[in-house]
Design a protein around this motif. Structure first.
Motif, PDB file in Angstrom:
ATOM      1  N   THR A 249       0.771  -1.182  -0.245  1.00 30.02           N
ATOM      2  CA  THR A 249      -0.108   0.336  -0.173  1.00 30.02           C
ATOM      3  C   THR A 249       0.714   1.434  -0.070  1.00 30.02           C
ATOM      4  O   THR A 249       0.780   2.158  -0.693  1.00 30.02           O
ATOM      5  N   GLN A 250       1.516   0.959   0.926  1.00 36.79           N
ATOM      6  CA  GLN A 250       3.020   2.645   0.960  1.00 36.79           C
ATOM      7  C   GLN A 250       3.747   2.586  -0.430  1.00 36.79           C
ATOM      8  O   GLN A 250       3.438   4.111  -0.715  1.00 36.79           O
ATOM      9  N   ILE A 251       4.305   1.760  -1.171  1.00 37.83           N
ATOM     10  CA  ILE A 251       4.265   2.039  -2.192  1.00 37.83           C
ATOM     11  C   ILE A 251       3.311   2.289  -3.473  1.00 37.83           C
ATOM     12  O   ILE A 251       3.971   3.285  -3.684  1.00 37.83           O
ATOM     13  N   CYS A 252       2.147   1.770  -3.462  1.00 36.01           N
ATOM     14  CA  CYS A 252       1.543   2.297  -4.548  1.00 36.01           C
ATOM     15  C   CYS A 252       1.026   3.663  -4.450  1.00 36.01           C
ATOM     16  O   CYS A 252       0.457   4.187  -5.329  1.00 36.01           O
ATOM     17  N   LEU A 269       0.424  -8.386  -1.847  1.00 37.93           N
ATOM     18  CA  LEU A 269       1.663  -8.294  -3.331  1.00 37.93           C
ATOM     19  C   LEU A 269       0.182  -8.607  -3.910  1.00 37.93           C
ATOM     20  O   LEU A 269       0.065  -7.537  -5.157  1.00 37.93           O
ATOM     21  N   THR A 270      -0.538  -9.407  -4.747  1.00 36.52           N
ATOM     22  CA  THR A 270      -1.097  -9.346  -5.531  1.00 36.52           C
ATOM     23  C   THR A 270      -1.713  -8.543  -5.795  1.00 36.52           C
ATOM     24  O   THR A 270      -2.504  -8.319  -7.545  1.00 36.52           O
ATOM     25  N   GLU A 271      -2.800  -8.195  -5.238  1.00 32.96           N
ATOM     26  CA  GLU A 271      -3.241  -6.911  -5.798  1.00 32.96           C
ATOM     27  C   GLU A 271      -3.008  -5.421  -6.225  1.00 32.96           C
ATOM     28  O   GLU A 271      -3.142  -5.273  -7.295  1.00 32.96           O
ATOM     29  N   ALA A 272      -1.620  -5.117  -5.319  1.00 31.14           N
ATOM     30  CA  ALA A 272      -0.680  -4.324  -5.892  1.00 31.14           C
ATOM     31  C   ALA A 272      -0.120  -4.438  -7.847  1.00 31.14           C
ATOM     32  O   ALA A 272      -0.022  -4.032  -8.446  1.00 31.14           O
TER      33      ALA A 272
END
Ligand code: ATP
Ligand code: MG
Length: 282
Positions: A249-252, A269-272
């Motif tokens: 979430t932080q990266i996105c 991870l999968t969602e990102a």
């Protein structure tokens, strides 16, 4: 399986001036996997103990409001009856071992013996619990010779053998190494798939986001929000509550990559990965 209803729950530990739980109301659906987050001292453990009935049956203090597991009110129900409805697992697996049993099998039988469950039924339940937690091969081992992950799974098996409908886990993997942590999370996921209602207080946001249906955010004993992991971890004010969202979430968030349909950032991870792939394809 069991539904939990909490109505205006308030609690103050003996000798304390501040409320550890401050007017909490929420309903947890039967079979739901609920994550509990918040900074240190926000009330996560207190909430766990209040649902398990340790507050106010074991911890005295000032108590208000009501907690129901199905039609049983935890404050008034007989402890033996409550043990068959709800079980709780703590941080340190070491502290949960009775210390009086020589084998894993005997350790798991302890609670059942106290309930006076017939021998055949006991054996069946213990075998099933060990199988589910993947510890059958450890049945003759001395409990204190197990690894942290194995010990924690033995503690969960002891609870599962009582056939509860609700299992509460208060940071069950915080004292474990990565392998032990993974073993315990896999086990908890299995229990959830069997329809057991799960409450999990956890600082590991990646794991929590991966498994929870909903997440409750606490601060200073108050319920700030209860929502999907996506909605909770997309909140802009999360840091004010001392919570860091999952790294994905932080990266996105940094890259401004969110799901257009919901306006939420990915939490696993999968969602990102799916969103990254979509971006790349465009
Ligand atoms: N046994 C106790 N006696 C007195 N006060 C307590 C006791 N346990 C917790 N508290 C207080 O109750 C409040 C809530 O604590 P709680 O342990 O529920 O928080 P927590 O979110 O589980 O924290 P942590 O992340 O450190 O485990 C805090 O102010 C804490 O100091
Ligand atoms: Mg705690």
């Amino acid at each position: 399986m069991a539904q939990i209803v909490i109505e205006h729950l308030k609690y103050k530990y003996p000798g304390s001036n501040a409320l550890a739980l401050d007017d909490i109301s929420l309903t947890i659906k039967s079979g739901e996997f609920l994550g509990i987050i918040g900074s240190n001292e926000s009330g996560k453990s207190s909430l766990c103990q209040a649902v398990a009935g340790l507050i106010p049956n074991f911890y005295k203090g000032a108590y208000g409001g009501k907690v129901f597991i199905d039609d049983l009110e935890v404050k008034t129900v007989d402890v033996d009856e409550l043990c068959q409805k709800v079980g709780i697992i703590f941080q340190n697996p070491f502290n949960q071992v009775t210390g009086s049993k020589l084998t894993v099998y005997e350790e798991i039988s302890f609670g059942l013996e106290n309930l006076g469950i017939p021998r055949d039924e006991m054996k069946k339940r213990i075998d099933e619990a060990m199988e589910l937690l993947d510890i059958s091969r450890l049945k003759d081992r001395y409990p204190f010779d197990l690894s942290g992950g194995q010990m924690q799974r033995m503690a969960i098996a002891s609870i599962i053998a009582m056939k509860p409908e609700v299992i509460i886990l208060d940071e069950p993997t915080s004292q474990l190494d990565p392998q032990g942590r993974e073993e315990v999370f896999q086990a908890v996921q299995k229990l959830s798939r069997q329809g057991i209602t799960i409450l999990l207080a956890e600082h590991n946001m990646e794991k929590l986001a991966q498994y929870s249906d909903r997440v409750v955010l606490l601060d200073g004993g108050k319920l700030i929000a209860i929502d999907s992991p996506q909605n909770i971890f997309s909140r802009e004010d999360l840091y004010e509550y001392g919570v860091e969202p999952p790294v994905y979430t932080q990266i996105c968030k940094k890259l401004g990559i969110k799901k257009e349909s919901t306006g939420c950032y990915p939490v696993t991870l999968t969602e990102a990965f799916e969103l990254f792939e979509k971006k790349r394809g465009n």
